[in-house]
Design an enzyme around this catalytic site. Sequence first.
Site, PDB file in Angstrom:
ATOM      1  N   TYR A 140       0.572  26.525  -6.604  1.00  0.00           N
ATOM      2  CA  TYR A 140       0.093  27.798  -7.155  1.00  0.00           C
ATOM      3  C   TYR A 140      -0.123  28.838  -6.047  1.00  0.00           C
ATOM      4  O   TYR A 140      -0.233  30.028  -6.321  1.00  0.00           O
ATOM      5  CB  TYR A 140      -1.223  27.615  -7.938  1.00  0.00           C
ATOM      6  CG  TYR A 140      -1.088  26.790  -9.207  1.00  0.00           C
ATOM      7  CD1 TYR A 140       0.145  26.320  -9.637  1.00  0.00           C
ATOM      8  CD2 TYR A 140      -2.191  26.493  -9.988  1.00  0.00           C
ATOM      9  CE1 TYR A 140       0.265  25.563 -10.788  1.00  0.00           C
ATOM     10  CE2 TYR A 140      -2.071  25.742 -11.153  1.00  0.00           C
ATOM     11  CZ  TYR A 140      -0.843  25.280 -11.534  1.00  0.00           C
ATOM     12  OH  TYR A 140      -0.725  24.535 -12.685  1.00  0.00           O
ATOM     13  N   LYS A 191       2.928  12.341  -6.458  1.00  0.00           N
ATOM     14  CA  LYS A 191       4.303  12.028  -6.858  1.00  0.00           C
ATOM     15  C   LYS A 191       5.043  11.666  -5.564  1.00  0.00           C
ATOM     16  O   LYS A 191       6.054  12.270  -5.199  1.00  0.00           O
ATOM     17  CB  LYS A 191       4.902  13.266  -7.570  1.00  0.00           C
ATOM     18  CG  LYS A 191       6.232  13.026  -8.244  1.00  0.00           C
ATOM     19  CD  LYS A 191       6.151  12.121  -9.466  1.00  0.00           C
ATOM     20  CE  LYS A 191       7.541  11.874 -10.012  1.00  0.00           C
ATOM     21  NZ  LYS A 191       7.588  10.749 -10.959  1.00  0.00           N
ATOM     22  N   ASP A 223       3.023  10.680 -13.400  1.00  0.00           N
ATOM     23  CA  ASP A 223       3.558  10.322 -14.715  1.00  0.00           C
ATOM     24  C   ASP A 223       2.866   9.071 -15.258  1.00  0.00           C
ATOM     25  O   ASP A 223       2.515   8.991 -16.436  1.00  0.00           O
ATOM     26  CB  ASP A 223       5.089  10.156 -14.668  1.00  0.00           C
ATOM     27  CG  ASP A 223       5.588   9.453 -13.420  1.00  0.00           C
ATOM     28  OD1 ASP A 223       4.791   9.270 -12.472  1.00  0.00           O
ATOM     29  OD2 ASP A 223       6.768   9.065 -13.371  1.00  0.00           O
ATOM     30  N   ASP A 247      -4.483  20.464 -13.051  1.00  0.00           N
ATOM     31  CA  ASP A 247      -4.468  21.441 -14.138  1.00  0.00           C
ATOM     32  C   ASP A 247      -3.975  20.758 -15.421  1.00  0.00           C
ATOM     33  O   ASP A 247      -4.587  20.855 -16.501  1.00  0.00           O
ATOM     34  CB  ASP A 247      -3.510  22.579 -13.725  1.00  0.00           C
ATOM     35  CG  ASP A 247      -3.622  23.806 -14.602  1.00  0.00           C
ATOM     36  OD1 ASP A 247      -4.472  23.807 -15.502  1.00  0.00           O
ATOM     37  OD2 ASP A 247      -2.844  24.752 -14.388  1.00  0.00           O
ATOM     38  N   ASP A 251      -6.256  19.078 -18.962  1.00  0.00           N
ATOM     39  CA  ASP A 251      -6.066  19.501 -20.363  1.00  0.00           C
ATOM     40  C   ASP A 251      -5.771  18.289 -21.236  1.00  0.00           C
ATOM     41  O   ASP A 251      -6.258  18.179 -22.370  1.00  0.00           O
ATOM     42  CB  ASP A 251      -4.911  20.515 -20.479  1.00  0.00           C
ATOM     43  CG  ASP A 251      -5.397  21.959 -20.352  1.00  0.00           C
ATOM     44  OD1 ASP A 251      -6.375  22.177 -19.615  1.00  0.00           O
ATOM     45  OD2 ASP A 251      -4.801  22.852 -20.981  1.00  0.00           O
TER      46      ASP A 251
END
Length: 357
Positions: A140, A191, A223, A247, A251
């Site tokens: 970001y 990852k 994942d 992020d 959620d």
Amino acid sequence: MYKICVFPGDGIGVEVSEQAVKIIRKLGEVYHLVFEIDEALIGGVAVDRWGVPMTPEVLKLAQGSDAVFLGAVGGPKWDSLDSSIRPERALLELRKGLQVFANLRPVRMFPSLVGNSPLKEEIVRGVDFLILRELIGGIYFGDMRGIEDIPGGGQKGINTEVYTTGEVDRIARKAFEFARRRKKKVTSVDKANILESSQLWRKVVTDVHRSYPDIQLEHRYVDDCAMQLIRDPKQFDVIVTTNMFGDILSDESAMLTGSIGMLPSASLGDHHALYEPVHGSAPDIAGQNKGNPIAAILSVAMMMEYSFHLLELTQAVERAVEQTLADGYRTADIYQPGMCAVSCSEMGDLVASKIKA
Ligand code: NAD
């Protein structure tokens, strides 16, 4: 006296912030403390007023406060603006300006809401873990970004994920320290099978772990973690991860508890702290007094603990929320037949009325 800066922002940010302020004022009354509250505009409302999502003066106001509360920013009205002046830019500038690198997102199942989760009761009952998201680095904030023309036709969009040793070291330390106060287990999510930035992340977390031999550390790919959160969320204690992975995973975790309107957050740095519900401005229900203010109210509870070290007040707010839910009051997002439906402001009133010393 405690100086709090409040940015209601846009959409339901305004409605839930009103309830958060109601709770702060009630705490002041009940515990005979002075909370001085300054409100200012950031987000879409600031774009409308000043042409930018956050002015330098507003950032200074935040930097001069003991704690900052933010509702939410953004909405379809501003979606077509250039990304440099979109309301969401204010979030990044505020987090960077306050240097709040550690975003805490506790995920806790309230016993009276077990039936609201889309998952089976035996999977979610007792869920209680903490997501620690790195907040001011990663993709970001990567400097190499933009949309460029490709000679010969078409365009390419570019973003870059960058993490330095120092950035990973400080968030990893926070994770081990929080785990020490909890169930002593850290899951680091990356990852590393694909991304070099994740390989460095994993190496630094492993190095930092040597100073915390009493804490169990495991590494998981993002994942796999996304899947495990649905399969068996109770295996987690502290999850530490990058800005983007945090992020997304938070959620996903919100839905374990039945609604994103239940999830608070605190963003901590060495000198400043920012408190905000995890959800956005919910344009689909904005202006209807329908939003769930509990995430905002629980963010106030976190403020009392992390900024002011007033644990008694934190517990008073949490107890009031628990009692209001146990009494059967529900906003639309967590409503179930047989419960008592209430609006955003009524939920704020109910929780405030239950705050007792
Ligand atoms: P959102 O969180 O605003 O809404 C997603 C869904 O959850 C919607 O159906 C909404 O009605 C519901 N919801 C969210 N909060 C709720 C609450 N408290 N009570 C009841 N229902 C609630 O996410 P989105 O739709 O992806 O984004 C909307 C806008 O918010 C966008 O402009 C986005 O950029 C912005 N956003 C801001 C923040 C922030 O300010 N921190 C965070 C996320 C998104």
